[in-house]
Design an enzyme around this catalytic site. Sequence first.
Site, PDB file in Angstrom:
ATOM      1  N   ALA A  65      97.455  12.623  82.438  1.00  0.00           N
ATOM      2  CA  ALA A  65      97.069  14.002  82.107  1.00  0.00           C
ATOM      3  C   ALA A  65      97.852  15.020  82.932  1.00  0.00           C
ATOM      4  O   ALA A  65      98.120  16.128  82.463  1.00  0.00           O
ATOM      5  CB  ALA A  65      95.569  14.181  82.332  1.00  0.00           C
ATOM      6  N   GLU A 116     100.877  15.019  83.610  1.00  0.00           N
ATOM      7  CA  GLU A 116     102.230  15.216  83.067  1.00  0.00           C
ATOM      8  C   GLU A 116     102.209  15.953  81.718  1.00  0.00           C
ATOM      9  O   GLU A 116     103.272  16.282  81.176  1.00  0.00           O
ATOM     10  CB  GLU A 116     102.940  13.866  82.896  1.00  0.00           C
ATOM     11  CG  GLU A 116     103.443  13.250  84.188  1.00  0.00           C
ATOM     12  CD  GLU A 116     102.345  12.705  85.087  1.00  0.00           C
ATOM     13  OE1 GLU A 116     101.423  12.056  84.555  1.00  0.00           O
ATOM     14  OE2 GLU A 116     102.389  12.942  86.307  1.00  0.00           O
ATOM     15  N   VAL A 143      90.140  11.663  80.914  1.00  0.00           N
ATOM     16  CA  VAL A 143      89.860  11.554  82.348  1.00  0.00           C
ATOM     17  C   VAL A 143      88.374  11.201  82.487  1.00  0.00           C
ATOM     18  O   VAL A 143      87.514  11.913  81.973  1.00  0.00           O
ATOM     19  CB  VAL A 143      90.193  12.858  83.102  1.00  0.00           C
ATOM     20  CG1 VAL A 143      90.179  12.605  84.600  1.00  0.00           C
ATOM     21  CG2 VAL A 143      91.544  13.418  82.675  1.00  0.00           C
ATOM     22  N   ILE A 144      88.135  10.069  83.143  1.00  0.00           N
ATOM     23  CA  ILE A 144      86.770   9.533  83.212  1.00  0.00           C
ATOM     24  C   ILE A 144      86.295   9.605  84.665  1.00  0.00           C
ATOM     25  O   ILE A 144      86.909   9.009  85.551  1.00  0.00           O
ATOM     26  CB  ILE A 144      86.756   8.088  82.685  1.00  0.00           C
ATOM     27  CG1 ILE A 144      87.255   8.081  81.230  1.00  0.00           C
ATOM     28  CG2 ILE A 144      85.354   7.488  82.782  1.00  0.00           C
ATOM     29  CD1 ILE A 144      87.544   6.709  80.669  1.00  0.00           C
ATOM     30  N   THR A 189      87.661   7.859  88.498  1.00  0.00           N
ATOM     31  CA  THR A 189      88.699   8.737  89.038  1.00  0.00           C
ATOM     32  C   THR A 189      88.189   9.449  90.275  1.00  0.00           C
ATOM     33  O   THR A 189      87.370  10.366  90.176  1.00  0.00           O
ATOM     34  CB  THR A 189      89.096   9.806  87.983  1.00  0.00           C
ATOM     35  OG1 THR A 189      89.328   9.144  86.749  1.00  0.00           O
ATOM     36  CG2 THR A 189      90.322  10.561  88.395  1.00  0.00           C
ATOM     37  N   HIS A 211      89.790  11.526  92.118  1.00  0.00           N
ATOM     38  CA  HIS A 211      90.209  12.935  92.118  1.00  0.00           C
ATOM     39  C   HIS A 211      90.057  13.551  90.714  1.00  0.00           C
ATOM     40  O   HIS A 211      90.908  14.285  90.238  1.00  0.00           O
ATOM     41  CB  HIS A 211      91.636  13.059  92.655  1.00  0.00           C
ATOM     42  CG  HIS A 211      92.634  12.156  91.993  1.00  0.00           C
ATOM     43  ND1 HIS A 211      92.466  10.795  91.874  1.00  0.00           N
ATOM     44  CD2 HIS A 211      93.819  12.423  91.401  1.00  0.00           C
ATOM     45  CE1 HIS A 211      93.506  10.273  91.249  1.00  0.00           C
ATOM     46  NE2 HIS A 211      94.343  11.253  90.944  1.00  0.00           N
TER      47      HIS A 211
HETATM   48  N1  INI Z   1      95.468  10.449  84.440  1.00  0.00           N
HETATM   49  C1  INI Z   1      94.724  10.527  83.317  1.00  0.00           C
HETATM   50  O1  INI Z   1      95.221  10.937  82.261  1.00  0.00           O
HETATM   51  N2  INI Z   1      93.416  10.154  83.342  1.00  0.00           N
HETATM   52  C2  INI Z   1      92.819   9.703  84.475  1.00  0.00           C
HETATM   53  O2  INI Z   1      91.610   9.378  84.429  1.00  0.00           O
HETATM   54  C3  INI Z   1      93.599   9.597  85.658  1.00  0.00           C
HETATM   55  N3  INI Z   1      93.029   9.086  86.870  1.00  0.00           N
HETATM   56  O3  INI Z   1      92.034   8.367  86.791  1.00  0.00           O
HETATM   57  O4  INI Z   1      93.549   9.303  87.943  1.00  0.00           O
HETATM   58  C4  INI Z   1      94.947   9.992  85.619  1.00  0.00           C
HETATM   59  N4  INI Z   1      95.708   9.937  86.711  1.00  0.00           N
HETATM   60  C5  INI Z   1      97.156   9.905  86.663  1.00  0.00           C
HETATM   61  C6  INI Z   1      97.756  11.291  86.698  1.00  0.00           C
HETATM   62  O5  INI Z   1      97.487  12.005  85.505  1.00  0.00           O
HETATM   63  C7  INI Z   1      99.275  11.203  86.859  1.00  0.00           C
HETATM   64  O6  INI Z   1      99.831  10.477  85.782  1.00  0.00           O
HETATM   65  C8  INI Z   1      99.695  10.535  88.154  1.00  0.00           C
HETATM   66  O7  INI Z   1      99.035  11.113  89.246  1.00  0.00           O
HETATM   67  C9  INI Z   1     101.225  10.707  88.377  1.00  0.00           C
HETATM   68  O8  INI Z   1     101.541  12.086  88.493  1.00  0.00           O
END
Ligand code: INI
Length: 165
Positions: free
Chosen positions: A64, A66, A89-90, A94, A96
């Site tokens: 999310a 990106e 995003v759950i 998660t 953060h």
């Molecule tokens: N990205 C998501 O789309 N959903 C999530 O629940 C999630 N969690 O759980 O952390 C998540 N993290 C990754 C983040 O979006 C980036 O791709 C990563 O931090 C690299 O920049």
Amino acid sequence: MNGSREDRIRELSGGYSGAGQRIGVVVSRFNEFITKSLLSGCVECLVGHGVSDRDIEVVWVPGALELGLAVSLMAKSGKFDAIIALGAVIRGETAHFDVVVNQSAAALAKASETYLLPVLNGVLTTEDLDQAISRAGAKSGNKGFDVALAAIEMVNISKDLSKTE
Ligand code: INI
């Protein structure tokens, strides 16, 4: 004065015809099991409302966080009438959660303002996996479908509001 107040007030509503619209879709691979269903609902809605499948372009990104950059680059290209961002995003999984949700939403809103383009936030934010499954087509509708319908409506509204006469 002639006529009623209702007759004098001009009202505009976009309607749900997507004919001729060019739609970009950015999907997060994180929680792909959920986001794939969001994408299916999204495409089903677009095509069902007249968007040609040749006018839909799908871009996959890691997560999310990106979504915003890919949406901005697509918006900057000038090739799309609207861009839809899909993700999941759950909270339970998660640490953060708030950071991911807030930063991705802010980036999408900024892209919309910068490029004056409808950018639809289809990032599911749920307490647990069951809620996510339910909102990705199982029980409580499909958020991908809902944001696609909103995209079509916003493109039509934007086109009407941009007319010069
Ligand atoms: N990205 C998501 O789309 N959903 C999530 O629940 C999630 N969690 O759980 O952390 C998540 N993290 C990754 C983040 O979006 C980036 O791709 C990563 O931090 C690299 O920049």
